[in-house]
Write a protein that holds these residues in place. Structure first.
Motif, PDB file in Angstrom:
ATOM      1  N   LYS A 125      35.927   4.940 -28.459  1.00 43.99           N
ATOM      2  CA  LYS A 125      37.070   4.280 -29.399  1.00 43.99           C
ATOM      3  C   LYS A 125      38.150   5.397 -29.568  1.00 43.99           C
ATOM      4  O   LYS A 125      38.808   5.233 -30.544  1.00 43.99           O
ATOM      5  CB  LYS A 125      36.613   3.811 -30.512  1.00 43.99           C
ATOM      6  CG  LYS A 125      35.818   2.395 -30.277  1.00 43.99           C
ATOM      7  CD  LYS A 125      35.501   1.682 -31.630  1.00 43.99           C
ATOM      8  CE  LYS A 125      34.641   0.479 -31.443  1.00 43.99           C
ATOM      9  NZ  LYS A 125      34.562  -0.453 -32.413  1.00 43.99           N
ATOM     10  N   ILE A 144      41.250   6.995 -29.331  1.00 40.23           N
ATOM     11  CA  ILE A 144      42.244   6.205 -28.650  1.00 40.23           C
ATOM     12  C   ILE A 144      43.365   7.234 -27.886  1.00 40.23           C
ATOM     13  O   ILE A 144      44.110   7.171 -26.908  1.00 40.23           O
ATOM     14  CB  ILE A 144      43.279   5.607 -30.005  1.00 40.23           C
ATOM     15  CG1 ILE A 144      42.688   4.272 -30.252  1.00 40.23           C
ATOM     16  CG2 ILE A 144      44.889   5.295 -29.316  1.00 40.23           C
ATOM     17  CD1 ILE A 144      43.376   3.622 -31.326  1.00 40.23           C
ATOM     18  N   SER A 145      43.319   8.707 -28.728  1.00 39.80           N
ATOM     19  CA  SER A 145      44.101   9.883 -27.974  1.00 39.80           C
ATOM     20  C   SER A 145      43.818  10.109 -26.657  1.00 39.80           C
ATOM     21  O   SER A 145      44.481  10.313 -25.825  1.00 39.80           O
ATOM     22  CB  SER A 145      44.064  11.040 -28.932  1.00 39.80           C
ATOM     23  OG  SER A 145      44.766  10.571 -30.260  1.00 39.80           O
ATOM     24  N   GLY A 165      41.825   8.118 -24.541  1.00 39.55           N
ATOM     25  CA  GLY A 165      41.802   7.052 -23.903  1.00 39.55           C
ATOM     26  C   GLY A 165      43.523   6.831 -23.256  1.00 39.55           C
ATOM     27  O   GLY A 165      43.583   6.655 -22.255  1.00 39.55           O
ATOM     28  N   PHE A 166      44.575   7.023 -24.297  1.00 41.54           N
ATOM     29  CA  PHE A 166      45.845   7.133 -23.619  1.00 41.54           C
ATOM     30  C   PHE A 166      46.102   8.096 -22.972  1.00 41.54           C
ATOM     31  O   PHE A 166      46.816   7.845 -21.552  1.00 41.54           O
ATOM     32  CB  PHE A 166      46.863   7.150 -24.931  1.00 41.54           C
ATOM     33  CG  PHE A 166      48.071   7.213 -24.653  1.00 41.54           C
ATOM     34  CD1 PHE A 166      48.808   6.237 -23.966  1.00 41.54           C
ATOM     35  CD2 PHE A 166      48.908   8.714 -24.186  1.00 41.54           C
ATOM     36  CE1 PHE A 166      50.274   6.267 -23.620  1.00 41.54           C
ATOM     37  CE2 PHE A 166      50.326   8.525 -23.880  1.00 41.54           C
ATOM     38  CZ  PHE A 166      50.903   7.439 -23.553  1.00 41.54           C
ATOM     39  N   GLU A 173      42.952   1.366 -18.121  1.00 40.67           N
ATOM     40  CA  GLU A 173      42.486   2.214 -19.037  1.00 40.67           C
ATOM     41  C   GLU A 173      43.529   1.797 -20.257  1.00 40.67           C
ATOM     42  O   GLU A 173      43.232   2.129 -21.513  1.00 40.67           O
ATOM     43  CB  GLU A 173      42.830   3.517 -18.779  1.00 40.67           C
ATOM     44  CG  GLU A 173      41.739   3.970 -17.725  1.00 40.67           C
ATOM     45  CD  GLU A 173      41.767   5.208 -16.805  1.00 40.67           C
ATOM     46  OE1 GLU A 173      42.791   5.911 -17.164  1.00 40.67           O
ATOM     47  OE2 GLU A 173      41.129   5.527 -15.874  1.00 40.67           O
ATOM     48  N   TYR A 174      44.752   1.422 -20.281  1.00 39.23           N
ATOM     49  CA  TYR A 174      45.747   1.310 -21.176  1.00 39.23           C
ATOM     50  C   TYR A 174      45.421  -0.067 -21.965  1.00 39.23           C
ATOM     51  O   TYR A 174      45.278  -0.265 -23.107  1.00 39.23           O
ATOM     52  CB  TYR A 174      47.167   0.900 -20.706  1.00 39.23           C
ATOM     53  CG  TYR A 174      47.925   2.168 -20.323  1.00 39.23           C
ATOM     54  CD1 TYR A 174      48.017   3.424 -21.185  1.00 39.23           C
ATOM     55  CD2 TYR A 174      48.693   2.556 -19.018  1.00 39.23           C
ATOM     56  CE1 TYR A 174      48.767   4.530 -20.903  1.00 39.23           C
ATOM     57  CE2 TYR A 174      49.455   3.546 -18.852  1.00 39.23           C
ATOM     58  CZ  TYR A 174      49.607   4.483 -19.476  1.00 39.23           C
ATOM     59  OH  TYR A 174      50.237   5.508 -19.157  1.00 39.23           O
ATOM     60  N   VAL A 234      42.541   0.915 -24.455  1.00 37.59           N
ATOM     61  CA  VAL A 234      43.370   1.319 -25.848  1.00 37.59           C
ATOM     62  C   VAL A 234      43.692   0.201 -26.447  1.00 37.59           C
ATOM     63  O   VAL A 234      43.530   0.103 -27.611  1.00 37.59           O
ATOM     64  CB  VAL A 234      44.330   2.409 -25.556  1.00 37.59           C
ATOM     65  CG1 VAL A 234      45.083   2.723 -26.639  1.00 37.59           C
ATOM     66  CG2 VAL A 234      43.926   3.544 -24.435  1.00 37.59           C
ATOM     67  N   GLU A 251      49.337  -0.228 -30.186  1.00 38.31           N
ATOM     68  CA  GLU A 251      49.594   1.171 -29.839  1.00 38.31           C
ATOM     69  C   GLU A 251      50.838   1.014 -28.844  1.00 38.31           C
ATOM     70  O   GLU A 251      50.774   0.754 -27.686  1.00 38.31           O
ATOM     71  CB  GLU A 251      48.329   1.596 -29.218  1.00 38.31           C
ATOM     72  CG  GLU A 251      48.193   3.245 -29.427  1.00 38.31           C
ATOM     73  CD  GLU A 251      49.335   4.062 -28.530  1.00 38.31           C
ATOM     74  OE1 GLU A 251      50.021   4.667 -29.231  1.00 38.31           O
ATOM     75  OE2 GLU A 251      49.376   3.710 -27.186  1.00 38.31           O
ATOM     76  N   SER A 301      50.993   2.534 -25.353  1.00 37.63           N
ATOM     77  CA  SER A 301      50.253   1.965 -24.413  1.00 37.63           C
ATOM     78  C   SER A 301      50.671   0.843 -23.866  1.00 37.63           C
ATOM     79  O   SER A 301      50.972   0.371 -22.698  1.00 37.63           O
ATOM     80  CB  SER A 301      48.780   1.767 -24.896  1.00 37.63           C
ATOM     81  OG  SER A 301      48.197   3.119 -25.028  1.00 37.63           O
TER      82      SER A 301
END
Length: 230
Positions: free
Chosen positions: A82, A84-85, A87-88, A106-107, A110, A117, A120
């Motif tokens: 989880k 997010i940083s 993942g982005f 992948e976006y 996120v 977000e 994304s």
């Protein structure tokens, strides 16, 4: 940046300290680091936590080593799905490498964690627009604009997408929001004049063309729209 130190007295784990390091200084520090045994990466004891892997990945991006950057982001995600940083950035680097389908997935991951977000939402919309998935792109650009009130690019792209979907009135509204968010937004001003001209709303088209010119649009095109609308 998370830096690891050797375990102190009575400690069985390395201690971590969060510090702010200018990128040039960080490069010098890493250049002068002493080699450390495997399984640590070539970045040495700089990479000793999720934060360390994340910033090592960002540094690899700066240096153009996208493959290594992906590895670092993946290590963060393996430990914290989880994040997010990470993942982005993983999605963004995948997109830069031309893996648009993978980046879109992948976006989406996120956005499953944080549906608002905006970066994304926007980047996913760009991929979908390029793939001709205009309905999906419209949804994400609209959400990006709603998530970031001053996210001018989202409203611009929303208008472009709605033009592709033959929704000129919606496109006008999107371009108007972009212009409100940034008073000198020349692209939106130009498109508003174009749409009104195509709708044969001559007075409104002339006024829009004048406003576009005042906003900084300097092209023969806008002068022709202004002249032909009278």
């Amino acid at each position: 940046v998370a830096l690891a130190t050797d375990p102190g007295p009575g400690q069985d784990k390395a201690r971590h300290t969060a510090v702010v390091v200018p990128i040039e200084e960080l490069r010098m520090v890493m250049k002068n680091m002493k080699p450390v045994p495997e399984p640590l990466t070539p970045h040495g004891d700089y990479v000793a936590s999720n934060e360390g892997h994340y910033w090592a990945g960002r540094l690899d991006e700066v240096n153009g080593d996208l493959g290594e950057a992906l590895k670092h982001y993946q290590l963060v995600l393996d430990a914290d799905k989880k994040n997010i940083s990470a993942g982005f950035q993983h999605a963004y680097v995948s997109e830069m490498q031309g893996n648009h389908d993978g980046a879109a997935q992948e976006y989406s991951k996120v956005l499953a964690i944080n549906p608002r977000e905006e970066k994304s939402l926007f980047n996913l919309g760009l991929i979908q627009f390029a793939q001709g998935k205009f309905t999906d792109a419209e949804k994400n650009f609209s959400a990006a604009g709603a998530a970031g009130v001053k996210f001018v690019k989202a409203f611009d792209r929303l208008g472009m997408t709605q033009e592709q979907l033959h929704q000129p009135d919606k496109a006008l509204a999107a371009y108007a929001k972009a212009r409100e968010a940034k008073e000198t937004d020349t692209y939106s001003s130009l498109r508003i004049a174009h749409i009104l001209f195509d709708q044969q709303k001559w007075g409104a088209a002339a006024a829009a063309a004048k406003k576009a010119r005042e906003a900084g649009v300097d092209s023969t095109e806008i002068y022709l729209i202004e002249a032909d609308s009278y």
